[in-house]
Design a protein around this motif. Structure first.
Motif, mmCIF file in Angstrom:
data_model
loop_
_atom_site.group_PDB
_atom_site.id
_atom_site.type_symbol
_atom_site.label_atom_id
_atom_site.label_comp_id
_atom_site.label_asym_id
_atom_site.label_seq_id
_atom_site.Cartn_x
_atom_site.Cartn_y
_atom_site.Cartn_z
ATOM 1 N N CYS A 67 0.847 -1.200 0.000
ATOM 2 C CA CYS A 67 0.000 0.000 0.000
ATOM 3 C C CYS A 67 0.880 1.246 0.000
ATOM 4 O O CYS A 67 2.076 1.188 0.338
ATOM 5 C CB CYS A 67 -0.915 -0.013 1.226
ATOM 6 S SG CYS A 67 -2.201 1.254 1.160
ATOM 7 N N ALA A 69 -0.464 4.394 1.620
ATOM 8 C CA ALA A 69 -1.692 4.943 2.225
ATOM 9 C C ALA A 69 -1.836 6.433 1.983
ATOM 10 O O ALA A 69 -2.938 6.924 1.703
ATOM 11 C CB ALA A 69 -1.708 4.626 3.726
ATOM 12 N N ASP A 71 -1.033 8.235 -0.441
ATOM 13 C CA ASP A 71 -1.453 8.596 -1.794
ATOM 14 C C ASP A 71 -2.980 8.712 -1.900
ATOM 15 O O ASP A 71 -3.488 9.106 -2.953
ATOM 16 C CB ASP A 71 -0.928 7.573 -2.812
ATOM 17 C CG ASP A 71 0.328 8.069 -3.530
ATOM 18 O OD1 ASP A 71 0.595 9.288 -3.508
ATOM 19 O OD2 ASP A 71 1.035 7.236 -4.121
ATOM 20 N N SER A 72 -3.687 8.390 -0.831
ATOM 21 C CA SER A 72 -5.138 8.602 -0.811
ATOM 22 C C SER A 72 -5.487 10.061 -1.072
ATOM 23 O O SER A 72 -6.600 10.362 -1.514
ATOM 24 C CB SER A 72 -5.731 8.170 0.536
ATOM 25 O OG SER A 72 -5.575 6.789 0.699
ATOM 26 N N ARG A 75 -6.600 10.454 -4.663
ATOM 27 C CA ARG A 75 -7.649 9.555 -5.149
ATOM 28 C C ARG A 75 -8.513 10.268 -6.212
ATOM 29 O O ARG A 75 -9.072 11.332 -5.946
ATOM 30 C CB ARG A 75 -8.533 9.179 -3.949
ATOM 31 C CG ARG A 75 -9.615 8.169 -4.206
ATOM 32 C CD ARG A 75 -10.731 8.161 -3.151
ATOM 33 N NE ARG A 75 -10.295 8.321 -1.780
ATOM 34 C CZ ARG A 75 -10.025 7.317 -0.947
ATOM 35 N NH1 ARG A 75 -10.148 6.089 -1.356
ATOM 36 N NH2 ARG A 75 -9.643 7.573 0.282
ATOM 37 N N GLY A 110 -5.842 7.070 4.545
ATOM 38 C CA GLY A 110 -5.717 5.747 3.943
ATOM 39 C C GLY A 110 -5.807 4.618 4.951
ATOM 40 O O GLY A 110 -6.522 3.633 4.749
ATOM 41 N N GLU A 113 -9.268 4.129 6.240
ATOM 42 C CA GLU A 113 -10.111 3.376 5.305
ATOM 43 C C GLU A 113 -9.811 1.879 5.410
ATOM 44 O O GLU A 113 -10.727 1.050 5.401
ATOM 45 C CB GLU A 113 -9.882 3.879 3.872
ATOM 46 C CG GLU A 113 -10.796 3.178 2.887
ATOM 47 C CD GLU A 113 -10.585 3.613 1.446
ATOM 48 O OE1 GLU A 113 -9.736 4.488 1.187
ATOM 49 O OE2 GLU A 113 -11.288 3.050 0.578
ATOM 50 N N ASP A 124 3.373 -0.470 4.208
ATOM 51 C CA ASP A 124 3.180 0.834 3.587
ATOM 52 C C ASP A 124 4.514 1.389 3.126
ATOM 53 O O ASP A 124 5.475 1.452 3.868
ATOM 54 C CB ASP A 124 2.519 1.800 4.580
ATOM 55 C CG ASP A 124 1.924 2.994 3.864
ATOM 56 O OD1 ASP A 124 1.012 2.778 3.055
ATOM 57 O OD2 ASP A 124 2.380 4.124 4.097
ATOM 58 N N GLY A 303 -1.950 1.637 -3.719
ATOM 59 C CA GLY A 303 -2.450 2.928 -3.234
ATOM 60 C C GLY A 303 -3.782 3.304 -3.866
ATOM 61 O O GLY A 303 -4.209 2.707 -4.850
ATOM 62 N N ALA A 304 -4.419 4.326 -3.287
ATOM 63 C CA ALA A 304 -5.729 4.760 -3.795
ATOM 64 C C ALA A 304 -5.617 5.542 -5.094
ATOM 65 O O ALA A 304 -6.622 5.887 -5.698
ATOM 66 C CB ALA A 304 -6.467 5.592 -2.740
ATOM 67 N N ASP A 309 -10.174 2.829 -4.164
ATOM 68 C CA ASP A 309 -10.464 2.569 -2.749
ATOM 69 C C ASP A 309 -9.457 1.549 -2.221
ATOM 70 O O ASP A 309 -8.837 0.820 -2.984
ATOM 71 C CB ASP A 309 -11.909 2.141 -2.488
ATOM 72 C CG ASP A 309 -12.287 0.852 -3.188
ATOM 73 O OD1 ASP A 309 -11.446 0.294 -3.916
ATOM 74 O OD2 ASP A 309 -13.427 0.407 -3.001
ATOM 75 N N LEU A 310 -9.261 1.589 -0.925
ATOM 76 C CA LEU A 310 -8.341 0.656 -0.273
ATOM 77 C C LEU A 310 -9.215 -0.427 0.344
ATOM 78 O O LEU A 310 -9.680 -0.296 1.465
ATOM 79 C CB LEU A 310 -7.507 1.388 0.785
ATOM 80 C CG LEU A 310 -6.671 2.559 0.251
ATOM 81 C CD1 LEU A 310 -5.918 3.234 1.391
ATOM 82 C CD2 LEU A 310 -5.709 2.121 -0.830
#
Ligand SMILES: [Zn+2]
Length: 437
Positions: A67, A69, A71-72, A75, A110, A113, A124, A303-304, A309-310
């Protein structure tokens, strides 16, 4: 009272070696660890807190092995492009927006979620990894992370020559933590040269840590590496001596038979990210062939920005369906295999299957309660079928990490998500502008 917590009258899906499922089961917890697992009638209610889990399913926390995270924050920002122009815009946006503070915000978004969907441990892979740790700790989840390696200018401002020292400092800071699994994280064999790859692996080995790298994600990467080094990605990494049981390779879409055999012989693990591979048109990894060759396959959301979505439930479902269609074989990945990929195999890839990944005495009480009283879970035969094919992130009700509740009725216990969402909304105009100009 004997125990701290007993969760009782649940459908307990242990994911132990025998894939034991107990229909009216209970788990007893003391000092953050599972001490007993069995029928509710045998375990009893001798505890300071008793959770009556009738109508719920109790399973180990999900382990997400790949992941980014934070980078959400991006999105939905960059869509409908081939991988190379897409990636150059991603790096432009990251360069404009990311700082330690925004990385923490993005990682909180992230990881929250992921927690909402029952993920208790995430590998991560990101800039400013200490901020990812801070975000994970604010939520109460575990994270495997550490120093990034990247040749050339990077958004964290760390020069390539300083990366080894930064990574070593990360090990120093988190060596004794039981909620952080430190490692070295070179971006990829096309963005990190052989010397840095080897130095990162040596550091990880010297500290007993993990090593993870993106590998064989796209056909273009395979062609680039073959042109540059005269051999394919896996052969290149193998020639550098960095494939072993402490190495997790993200993606592995473009492998030939011999490369699969190399992974099996070295004991390296693969983080399979089906959503990302589908959306970015990277291809379909040869998961059934890897499983049959004895390669450890685990699951990641990526990543998102590459999957939006994660969602480990979507990942689980894709892992169990995609390869059936790709191989015209309905037995290509079984329900039990998919569930193990999302839990115990992920823990094994991180080297922590002695403490995580299943509900067994001695392990940390990282547990998820899933609501079975929903229309998509009726009727109930073997509850594992629902976990793989019909349950969703929204069906996760409560999550425990080390025996402590970190999600209750779908909401994080320790942080206010409304604060996080307000901060993200305030940053959104800047994020939107980041790919222009
Ligand atoms: Zn990735």
């Amino acid at each position: 009272l004997t125990h701290d917590l007993v969760v009782t009258h649940a459908h307990v899906v242990t994911v132990d070696a025998a894939d034991t499922v107990i229909s009216d089961g209970a788990v007893a917890i003391s000092d953050g660890r599972i001490v007993r697992v069995g029928p509710a009638a045998e375990i009893g209610r001798d505890a300071r807190e008793v959770v009556d889990a009738r109508g719920l399913l109790l399973m180990p926390g999900l382990v997400n092995t790949h992941c980014h995270a934070a980078d959400s924050l991006f999105r939905g920002l960059i869509e409908d492009l081939p991988l190379e122009p897409w990636l150059s815009l991603v790096w432009k946006a990251e360069g404009a927006i990311l700082s330690p503070a925004t990385v923490r915000l993005g990682a909180t978004l992230g990881l929250a979620e992921l927690l909402r969907g029952g993920v208790t441990t995430t590998m991560d892979f990101f800039w400013h990894p200490a901020e990812g740790v801070a975000a994970a700790r604010s939520l109460g989840v575990r994270v495997a992370t550490g120093g990034m390696f990247f040749d050339g200018p990077a958004v964290d401002g760390i020069a390539p020559a300083d990366r080894l020292g930064e990574a070593a400092a990360f090990f120093d800071a988190f060596a004794d933590a039981d909620d952080v699994f430190p490692g070295c994280f070179p971006h990829g064999a096309y963005t990190v040269g052989p010397d840095s790859l080897v130095a990162a692996k040596r550091l990880a080995d010297a500290r007993g840590g993990l090593f993870s790298v993106h590998a064989a994600e796209t056909r273009a990467e395979r062609e680039t590496i073959t042109a540059r080094y005269g051999r394919s990605v896996i052969r290149h990494l193998d020639a550098l001596g960095i494939l072993d049981a402490r190495t997790v390779l993200a993606h592995c879409v473009w492998l030939d038979d011999e490369e699969i055999e190399i992974l099996a012989q070295r004991g390296a693990s693969v983080a399979h990210n089906p959503m990302s591979n589908l959306k970015l048109a990277s291809g379909i990894a040869r998961v059934p062939d890897m499983l049959r060759a004895g390669v450890r396959v685990t699951l990641g959301t990526d990543g998102a920005i590459s999957g939006n979505d994660l969602d480990m439930w979507m990942t689980l479902r894709l892992a169990a369906t995609l390869h059936r269609a790709a191989t015209l074989d309905a037995t290509a990945v079984s329900i039990a295999e998919a569930l193990r990929m999302a839990t115990i195999e992920g823990a094994a890839a991180l080297g922590v299957d002695d403490r995580l990944g299943s509900l067994e005495p001695g392990k940390f009480a990282d547990m998820v309660l899933v609501d079975l009283g929903v229309v998509n879970a009726a009727p109930l035969f073997d509850p594992r079928t629902h976990l793989v094919f019909s349950c969703a992130k929204a069906d996760v009700r409560d999550v425990y990490v080390g025996g402590r509740a970190v999600l209750k009725d779908g909401a994080p216990v320790r942080v206010s998500l409304s604060d996080t969402l307000e901060e993200v909304a305030a940053l959104t105009p800047r994020i939107a502008a980041s790919i222009h100009g």
